[in-house]
Design an enzyme around this catalytic site. Structure first.
Site, PDB file in Angstrom:
ATOM      1  N   LYS A 270      10.577  -5.314  -8.517  1.00 42.55           N
ATOM      2  CA  LYS A 270      10.123  -6.206  -7.449  1.00 42.55           C
ATOM      3  C   LYS A 270      11.123  -7.357  -7.275  1.00 42.55           C
ATOM      4  O   LYS A 270      11.817  -7.708  -8.232  1.00 42.55           O
ATOM      5  CB  LYS A 270       8.772  -6.831  -7.839  1.00 42.55           C
ATOM      6  CG  LYS A 270       7.591  -5.895  -7.737  1.00 42.55           C
ATOM      7  CD  LYS A 270       6.294  -6.620  -7.987  1.00 42.55           C
ATOM      8  CE  LYS A 270       5.106  -5.691  -7.870  1.00 42.55           C
ATOM      9  NZ  LYS A 270       4.880  -5.173  -6.508  1.00 42.55           N
ATOM     10  N   ARG A 344      -1.882   3.561  -8.785  1.00 38.57           N
ATOM     11  CA  ARG A 344      -2.518   4.835  -8.450  1.00 38.57           C
ATOM     12  C   ARG A 344      -2.304   5.871  -9.545  1.00 38.57           C
ATOM     13  O   ARG A 344      -3.119   6.766  -9.737  1.00 38.57           O
ATOM     14  CB  ARG A 344      -2.014   5.316  -7.080  1.00 38.57           C
ATOM     15  CG  ARG A 344      -0.540   5.582  -7.035  1.00 38.57           C
ATOM     16  CD  ARG A 344       0.008   5.653  -5.621  1.00 38.57           C
ATOM     17  NE  ARG A 344       0.173   4.330  -5.019  1.00 38.57           N
ATOM     18  CZ  ARG A 344       0.617   4.119  -3.791  1.00 38.57           C
ATOM     19  NH1 ARG A 344       0.920   5.134  -3.008  1.00 38.57           N
ATOM     20  NH2 ARG A 344       0.757   2.894  -3.335  1.00 38.57           N
TER      21      ARG A 344
HETATM   22  N1  BES Z   1       0.449  -4.472  -7.691  1.00 40.14           N
HETATM   23  C1  BES Z   1       1.080  -4.066  -6.509  1.00 40.14           C
HETATM   24  C2  BES Z   1       0.300  -4.410  -5.247  1.00 40.14           C
HETATM   25  C3  BES Z   1       0.070  -5.871  -4.952  1.00 40.14           C
HETATM   26  C4  BES Z   1       0.891  -6.563  -4.089  1.00 40.14           C
HETATM   27  C5  BES Z   1      -1.035  -6.516  -5.472  1.00 40.14           C
HETATM   28  C6  BES Z   1       0.641  -7.884  -3.795  1.00 40.14           C
HETATM   29  C7  BES Z   1      -1.284  -7.846  -5.170  1.00 40.14           C
HETATM   30  C8  BES Z   1      -0.451  -8.523  -4.323  1.00 40.14           C
HETATM   31  C9  BES Z   1       1.295  -2.553  -6.506  1.00 40.14           C
HETATM   32  O1  BES Z   1       1.469  -1.966  -7.743  1.00 40.14           O
HETATM   33  C10 BES Z   1       2.545  -2.300  -5.721  1.00 40.14           C
HETATM   34  O2  BES Z   1       3.561  -2.762  -6.127  1.00 40.14           O
HETATM   35  N2  BES Z   1       2.410  -1.564  -4.634  1.00 40.14           N
HETATM   36  C11 BES Z   1       3.527  -1.285  -3.799  1.00 40.14           C
HETATM   37  C12 BES Z   1       3.383   0.133  -3.312  1.00 40.14           C
HETATM   38  C13 BES Z   1       4.589   0.660  -2.589  1.00 40.14           C
HETATM   39  C14 BES Z   1       5.754   0.804  -3.546  1.00 40.14           C
HETATM   40  C15 BES Z   1       4.244   1.975  -1.984  1.00 40.14           C
HETATM   41  C16 BES Z   1       3.503  -2.256  -2.644  1.00 40.14           C
HETATM   42  O3  BES Z   1       2.413  -2.593  -2.171  1.00 40.14           O
HETATM   43  O4  BES Z   1       4.560  -2.705  -2.224  1.00 40.14           O
HETATM   44 ZN    ZN Z   2       3.499  -2.021  -8.409  1.00 38.27          ZN
END
Ligand code: BES
Ligand code: ZN
Ligand code: ZN
Length: 492
Positions: A270, A344
């Site tokens: 991230k 997921r």
């Molecule tokens: N934990 C994150 C989602 C999230 C984002 C929770 C902001 C709370 C606040 C999740 O694991 C994630 O990183 N999801 C990705 C999915 C993508 C790679 C398809 C996302 O939402 O960017």
């Molecule tokens: Zn994530």
């Protein structure tokens, strides 16, 4: 800090700080009759000077003209016909906010026949008093600030209110528990420590069973273990059971939570900006823990299972790579195209395991699953995804009453197609478009036709500004909602 709550019948208030409530354009609604003439005159004048009409959230605050009282405040409740439990909760929160740092105690006067709402005024006031300051030096004494330690409640039906509070105090404490877990930084709360905190709940009569890494290998939790492999912290799955109705022959209810104690994104790292918020990526699990504690504390007559998958998503030489293919407990294979879509993967294995082992009446999972959910619904509503209209309807109706709001999102074949893979049974991402929906479609492939609902709480679990019922940070969204849902539909 937790509060001492005391209920009493209407008499001359002894508490020096008094909170009154008034509906919009109904200034006879607030209680002044127990107070003296000079206070009454001052209130009448304050209402005029302040143009206080009782609009929802409006506050009229004055210092008493005589020595009998200190602060007297009136909180507007808005239109009487639009009033709800959720508004009562918010109004209670406003009372605490208004007197923050100024008093150790106040009295709420709820002297009309709104018995149904009294407990919710108290709940809101209690929740708004929450703070997470365990790592801060306590400067309040030096600065002469006062901490709220007790609330008195004067109500016509004070016996009824007291009884109602017995159930709601469990909700208040469960909410504190969930918020504490979510706010805790990841160097303090890693999967093993999370397990330790869950074990403490055995004292409430919950049974706690722990699946460690070896056990999960045996069960072939390939999807969950793939996420965990980049971290030095070992993963765990924890199963809690509350058997409040041993004679019930029907299958139990099941609640599941994503418990990623820190989500760095893994190799699909991230961006640095805001990454600190990913300590909250275990909010789904924390909500399940809070809920289980509420059910146990109020000895709910129902049989419920709570399951959480606890892992840390990290970067290292052992970390899972984009393109890796893992085999889930269901036997289905997954091509991991993005290691940041890890929630997921964790849920896939615990959802499959839960339906396989417990054959529950339904499964409801909570997860901070997708950033796309925040884009779609912001911070007000959590997304609800379900394969069952009856379950979805019950959840939506409950959410409207309790104020933790759900918005049902669509699902279907065209979205499902987006996660088909050329090299495995599916891939773990479906592209940017409809990202929350394709994530839900992914989960659906692991529920095996069990009635199921997925609550994507990415936008509602953790807030960057205070709201009526708490400070910034963890909200514990879902604890009150699911407790109410269980109570309304499943307790006998
Ligand atoms: N934990 C994150 C989602 C999230 C984002 C929770 C902001 C709370 C606040 C999740 O694991 C994630 O990183 N999801 C990705 C999915 C993508 C790679 C398809 C996302 O939402 O960017
Ligand atoms: Zn994530
Ligand atoms: Zn995540």
């Amino acid at each position: 800090m937790t509060l001492n709550i005391q209920f009493m019948s209407l008499h001359m208030p002894e508490n020096r700080n008094v909170v009154l409530f008034a509906f919009e354009n109904n200034m006879t609604g607030y209680s002044i009759r127990a107070m003296n003439k000079s206070v009454q005159n001052a209130l009448d004048r304050a209402i005029k000077v302040d143009h206080f009409t009782g609009k929802f959230g409006q506050v009229c605050k004055l210092v008493s003209p005589d020595e009998n009282y200190n602060y007297i405040i009136i909180i507007g409740l808005g239109d009487q016909n639009q009033f709800s439990r959720s508004k009562a909760k918010d109004a209670g929160g406003i009372a605490t906010r208004t007197l923050h740092n100024k008093t150790e105690s106040f009295l709420m006067m709820v002297d009309w026949d709104f018995t149904e709402y009294t407990g919710f005024f108290v709940l809101g006031a209690f929740l708004k008093n929450y703070e997470f300051k365990k790592y801060c030096e306590d400067k309040s004494q030096k600065e002469g600030l006062k901490k709220l330690t007790s609330i008195d409640v004067m109500a016509s039906d004070f016996e009824g209110a007291k009884k109602q509070w017995e159930g709601l105090s469990a909700v208040a404490e469960g909410t504190y528990l969930t918020r504490d877990l979510v706010n805790e930084p990841s160097n303090h709360l890693y999967p093993q420590e999370f397990v330790n905190r869950i074990k403490k709940l055995e004292s409430l009569g919950l049974t706690v069973e722990i699946l460690d890494k070896d056990k999960m290998k045996e069960l072939e939790f390939g999807a969950l273990l793939g996420v965990a492999q980049g971290s030095n912290a070992d993963p765990y799955t924890v199963i809690m059971q509350w058997k409040g109705n041993p004679d019930d022959k029907e299958a139990p209810l099941a609640f599941l939570g994503k418990g990623v104690t820190f989500d760095s994104g893994g190799i699909s790292l991230k961006p640095a900006n805001g990454m600190e918020d990913m300590k909250m990526d275990m909010a789904g699990a924390a909500t399940v823990i809070g809920l289980m504690s509420v059910l146990a504390k109020r000895k709910a007559k129902v049989n419920v299972i709570g399951i959480v998958g606890l892992v840390e998503n990290m970067v290292s030489g052992h970390a899972q790579r984009p393109g890796d293919i893992v085999r889930s407990a269901s036997g289905q294979t997954i091509e991991v195209l993005n290691t940041d879509a890890e929630g997921r993967l964790v849920l896939a294995d615990i959802l499959w395991y839960t339906q396989d082992r417990f054959k529950p009446r339904f499964m409801i999972n909570l997860a901070t699953l997708t950033g796309a959910m925040v884009i779609a619904l912001g911070y007000e509503y959590a997304g609800l995804f379900s394969n069952n209209d009856d379950l979805a309807e019950k959840l939506v109706v409950t959410s409207q009453i309790c104020g933790e709001k759900l918005w049902r999102m669509p699902m279907g074949e065209p979205y499902d197609k987006a996660i088909n893979s050329d090299f495995a049974d599916m891939k773990n991402i479906g592209g940017r478009d409809g990202g929350s929906i394709t994530a839900a479609q992914f989960l659906k492939r692991f529920v095996n036709d069990t009635p199921w609902a997925h609550l994507d709480i990415a936008g509602t679990a953790y807030i960057s500004k205070p709201n009526h019922c708490g400070p910034k940070g963890a909200t514990a969204f879902g604890v009150a909602l699911l407790n109410q849902f269980v109570e309304t539909y499943f307790e006998k």
